[in-house]
Design a protein around this motif. Structure first.
Motif, PDB file in Angstrom:
ATOM      1  N   ARG A 132       0.750  -1.352   0.019  1.00  0.00           N
ATOM      2  CA  ARG A 132      -0.004  -0.108   0.042  1.00  0.00           C
ATOM      3  C   ARG A 132       0.977   1.389   0.005  1.00  0.00           C
ATOM      4  N   ARG A 133       1.918   1.220   0.535  1.00  0.00           N
ATOM      5  CA  ARG A 133       2.890   2.497   0.691  1.00  0.00           C
ATOM      6  C   ARG A 133       3.441   2.823  -0.640  1.00  0.00           C
ATOM      7  N   LYS A 134       3.812   1.520  -1.216  1.00  0.00           N
ATOM      8  CA  LYS A 134       4.471   1.796  -2.843  1.00  0.00           C
ATOM      9  C   LYS A 134       3.131   2.602  -3.648  1.00  0.00           C
ATOM     10  N   VAL A 135       2.091   1.931  -3.453  1.00  0.00           N
ATOM     11  CA  VAL A 135       1.087   2.320  -4.158  1.00  0.00           C
ATOM     12  C   VAL A 135       0.477   3.823  -3.897  1.00  0.00           C
ATOM     13  N   ALA A 136       0.978   4.491  -2.487  1.00  0.00           N
ATOM     14  CA  ALA A 136       0.427   5.559  -2.177  1.00  0.00           C
ATOM     15  C   ALA A 136       1.542   6.518  -2.783  1.00  0.00           C
ATOM     16  N   GLU A 137       2.698   6.217  -3.069  1.00  0.00           N
ATOM     17  CA  GLU A 137       3.562   6.987  -3.518  1.00  0.00           C
ATOM     18  C   GLU A 137       3.365   7.420  -5.012  1.00  0.00           C
ATOM     19  N   GLY A 138       2.760   6.568  -5.677  1.00  0.00           N
ATOM     20  CA  GLY A 138       1.778   6.885  -7.153  1.00  0.00           C
ATOM     21  C   GLY A 138       0.747   7.542  -7.071  1.00  0.00           C
ATOM     22  N   LYS A 139       0.256   7.888  -5.700  1.00  0.00           N
ATOM     23  CA  LYS A 139      -0.835   8.680  -5.568  1.00  0.00           C
ATOM     24  C   LYS A 139      -2.210   7.913  -6.263  1.00  0.00           C
ATOM     25  N   GLN A 140      -2.218   6.782  -6.315  1.00  0.00           N
ATOM     26  CA  GLN A 140      -3.326   5.997  -7.054  1.00  0.00           C
ATOM     27  C   GLN A 140      -4.517   5.839  -6.097  1.00  0.00           C
ATOM     28  N   SER A 141      -5.719   6.030  -6.484  1.00  0.00           N
ATOM     29  CA  SER A 141      -6.897   5.607  -5.856  1.00  0.00           C
ATOM     30  C   SER A 141      -6.928   4.256  -5.525  1.00  0.00           C
ATOM     31  N   VAL A 142      -7.365   3.718  -4.388  1.00  0.00           N
ATOM     32  CA  VAL A 142      -7.776   2.294  -3.925  1.00  0.00           C
ATOM     33  C   VAL A 142      -9.359   2.180  -3.692  1.00  0.00           C
ATOM     34  N   GLY A 143      -9.880   1.457  -4.421  1.00  0.00           N
ATOM     35  CA  GLY A 143     -11.291   0.890  -4.189  1.00  0.00           C
ATOM     36  C   GLY A 143     -11.211  -0.318  -3.130  1.00  0.00           C
ATOM     37  N   PHE A 144     -12.208  -0.420  -2.282  1.00  0.00           N
ATOM     38  CA  PHE A 144     -12.228  -1.501  -1.649  1.00  0.00           C
ATOM     39  C   PHE A 144     -13.738  -2.312  -1.154  1.00  0.00           C
ATOM     40  N   VAL A 145     -13.667  -3.815  -1.466  1.00  0.00           N
ATOM     41  CA  VAL A 145     -14.712  -4.347  -1.185  1.00  0.00           C
ATOM     42  C   VAL A 145     -14.411  -5.424  -0.010  1.00  0.00           C
ATOM     43  N   ALA A 146     -15.172  -5.201   0.985  1.00  0.00           N
ATOM     44  CA  ALA A 146     -14.806  -6.148   1.913  1.00  0.00           C
ATOM     45  C   ALA A 146     -16.051  -7.523   1.921  1.00  0.00           C
ATOM     46  N   THR A 147     -15.503  -8.791   2.051  1.00  0.00           N
ATOM     47  CA  THR A 147     -16.336  -9.882   1.775  1.00  0.00           C
ATOM     48  C   THR A 147     -16.018 -10.829   2.819  1.00  0.00           C
ATOM     49  N   MET A 148     -16.826 -11.907   3.002  1.00  0.00           N
ATOM     50  CA  MET A 148     -16.577 -12.973   3.599  1.00  0.00           C
ATOM     51  C   MET A 148     -16.389 -14.320   2.812  1.00  0.00           C
ATOM     52  N   GLY A 149     -16.084 -14.002   1.670  1.00  0.00           N
ATOM     53  CA  GLY A 149     -15.758 -15.121   0.600  1.00  0.00           C
ATOM     54  C   GLY A 149     -17.176 -15.815   0.243  1.00  0.00           C
ATOM     55  N   ALA A 150     -16.962 -17.126  -0.371  1.00  0.00           N
ATOM     56  CA  ALA A 150     -18.116 -17.703  -0.952  1.00  0.00           C
ATOM     57  C   ALA A 150     -18.631 -16.897  -2.156  1.00  0.00           C
ATOM     58  N   LEU A 151     -17.675 -16.131  -2.850  1.00  0.00           N
ATOM     59  CA  LEU A 151     -18.113 -15.014  -3.665  1.00  0.00           C
ATOM     60  C   LEU A 151     -19.154 -15.535  -4.809  1.00  0.00           C
ATOM     61  N   HIS A 152     -20.100 -14.511  -5.125  1.00  0.00           N
ATOM     62  CA  HIS A 152     -20.891 -14.633  -6.208  1.00  0.00           C
ATOM     63  C   HIS A 152     -21.118 -13.395  -6.949  1.00  0.00           C
ATOM     64  N   GLU A 153     -21.878 -13.151  -8.010  1.00  0.00           N
ATOM     65  CA  GLU A 153     -22.320 -12.134  -8.685  1.00  0.00           C
ATOM     66  C   GLU A 153     -22.551 -10.893  -7.935  1.00  0.00           C
ATOM     67  N   GLY A 154     -23.038 -10.905  -7.052  1.00  0.00           N
ATOM     68  CA  GLY A 154     -23.302  -9.881  -6.012  1.00  0.00           C
ATOM     69  C   GLY A 154     -22.010  -9.172  -5.610  1.00  0.00           C
TER      70      GLY A 154
END
Ligand SMILES: Nc1ncnc2c1ncn2[C@@H]1O[C@H](COP(=O)(O)OP(=O)(O)OP(=O)(O)O)[C@@H](O)[C@H]1O
Ligand SMILES: CC(C)(CO)[C@@H](O)C(=O)[O-]
Ligand code: BAL
Length: 355
Positions: free
Chosen positions: A20-42
C-alpha cells in the motif's frame, strides 16, 4: 498453503501495508470491497463498481467471528477460497482513462490485491463470540444496531463495525463499496465513518450498490443460499422478495403501513401453506420479520402511516418530499437458512444508493 492466484494475496497487515505504501507514492486511488468469501455475482458487481472508479481495487476475504453469535453458523459458513480466487482472476473491466499526456486511453482493469488475513492477525488479543467474555477494543454504533437485523442478531453490528474499522485501517481505501442487500449494515457503516471522522474512506466515499438477484426468481444472491436445497431455492426462498413487492404495491396504492406489512405476511403464509400441502420434500418456511423503517433512525414507521403522510412530513437531510425513502425489509428462515432482503420505497437515490 494458499491456492494459486494471479492476483497478489496479502495475509498480514504488515505485508499489505508495504504494498500500500508503494501504491500511495504513485498517488493511485484504492477501491475496497469487504467480503466473507463464497463469492457470487453480488460481490463481483461491487468489484466492478470499484474497478470503474479506482486505479486499484482491493478485495478482502475474512469470515469475522465477532459478528456471529455463539449459536450461529460460523463453523459451517461456506468457505470456497480456490473458487473465489478463480472468480477474482477472471474479473475485469474495460475503462476509459486520461493518460499522462491528457489523452483518453482505454485500459483493462483487474483486481490489484486480495487481503486475506488470519483471525489472529485481525484480533491480536484473541476473540470470543460471546460478548460477555470479550476484552479489548470494539466499535459500537449506538442507537442503530438494535432494530431490524439487530433485533434477531443483537451483537451482529458491533462485530461488523469493529471488523470493518480494522479493515479500513489496514486497507486505507479511497472508496469503498457495500451491497444494498445488507442495507442496515451499509447505512450504519456510513454513519460510523462520519462519527469517527475517518479519512479512509470518508462517508461520501462509501458507496451502496443495488442488490444483485437471480434473473428469473429475483432471489437476492447471497453466500448462504448455498445452504438451500433445490426445492427450497426454487419454491420457498423467492417468496421473501415477492412479499416485499406485494407490500410495495399496497404502499403505492395509498394503504397504511400495517396493511402493507400484512399483505407481505399473507403472501409468505400462503406460500408456506401451499408448500406443505404438496407431497414430497417438506419445506419449513418461517418468517422472522417484515417491517418498514425510517432510513435515518431505523425507527419503525407507525402502523397507520401512509405514503402520502410519509412524503408530506418534513425531515432533515435531503430525504423528504416526493420519493422520501422507507426501508422495507424482512428476514425469513427456509429450513436452516436465514435469508434477508429489502427494497426501498421511494427514491433509492435519497439514501445514496447507486443507480
Ligand atoms: N446480492 C448482492 N448484491 C449486492 N451486494 C451484495 C449481495 N450479496 C452480498 N453483497 C454485499 O457483498 C458484501 C460482502 O457480503 P458477504 O460476503 O457477507 O456476502 P453475502 O452473500 O451477503 O453473505 P451472507 O449470505 O453471509 O449474507 C456486503 O457488502 C454485501 O452487502
Ligand atoms: C462487511 C463484512 C465483510 C464484515 O465482516 C460482512 O458483514 C459482509 O460480508 O457483509
Ligand atoms: N452479509 C452479512 C454477513 C452476515 O450475515 O454475517
Amino acid at each position: 498453503m494458499l491456492p494459486p492466484s494471479t492476483i497478489p494475496i496479502f495475509t498480514s497487515v504488515a505485508s499489505y501495508r508495504e504494498w500500500r505504501r508503494k501504491v500511495a507514492e504513485g498517488k493511485q486511488s484504492v477501491g475496497f470491497v469487504a467480503t466473507m468469501g463464497a463469492l457470487h455475482e453480488g460481490h463481483l458487481s461491487l468489484g466492478r463498481r470499484s474497478l470503474a472508479a479506482n486505479d486499484l481495487t482491493v478485495l478482502s476475504i475474512f469470515v469475522n467471528p465477532a459478528q456471529f453469535a455463539p449459536h450461529e453458523d460460523l463453523a459451517t459458513y461456506p468457505r470456497t477460497l480456490p473458487h473465489d480466487l478463480e472468480l477474482l482472476s477472471s474479473l475485469s473491466l474495460s475503462v476509459e482513462i486520461k493518460n499522462g499526456a491528457g489523452q483518453l486511453e482505454r485500459v483493462t482493469r483487474t483486481p490489484s490485491a486480495v487481503f486475506l488475513p488470519t483471525v489472529p492477525e485481525m484480533y491480536p488479543a484473541g476473540i470470543s463470540q460471546d460478548v460477555s467474555e470479550q476484552k479489548g477494543t470494539f466499535v459500537d454504533v449506538k442507537g442503530y444496531g438494535h432494530q431490524m437485523e439487530g433485533r434477531t442478531r443483537p451483537t451482529f453490528f458491533r462485530g461488523v463495525a469493529t471488523v470493518v474499522t480494522k479493515l479500513f485501517n489496514a486497507v486505507e481505501p479511497t472508496r469503498t463499496y457495500f451491497g444494498q442487500k445488507d442495507i442496515q449494515q451499509a447505512l450504519l457503516l456510513r454513519r460510523m465513518t462520519r462519527d469517527l471522522l475517518l479519512s479512509h474512506p470518508t462517508p461520501e466515499n462509501l458507496f451502496i450498490v443495488p442488490t444483485a438477484r437471480d434473473s428469473s426468481s429475483k432471489l437476492a444472491l447471497s453466500s448462504r443460499n448455498a445452504y438451500l436445497t433445490d426445492n427450497e431455492r426454487e419454491h420457498a426462498a423467492p417468496s421473501l422478495y415477492a412479499a416485499l413487492q406485494a407490500g410495495r404495491q399496497a404502499w403505492d396504492a395509498g394503504e397504511s403501513k400495517e396493511s402493507c406489512v400484512q399483505r407481505a405476511y399473507a403472501l409468505i403464509s400462503e406460500t408456506a401453506e401451499k408448500l406443505n400441502s404438496v407431497s414430497g420434500e417438506k419445506v419449513d418456511l418461517k418468517l422472522d420479520y417484515i417491517e418498514m423503517n425510517a432510513p435515518e433512525s431505523f425507527d419503525v414507521l407507525g402502523a397507520t402511516v401512509t405514503r402520502q403522510q410519509w412524503e408530506s412530513e418534513a425531515v432533515q437531510g435531503g430525504n423528504s418530499g416526493d420519493g422520501r425513502a422507507v426501508i422495507f425489509s424482512g428476514a425469513m428462515w427456509v429450513g436452516r437458512t436465514r435469508l434477508i432482503d429489502n427494497i426501498i420505497l421511494g427514491n433509492p437515490r435519497n439514501l445514496g444508493i447507486m443507480e
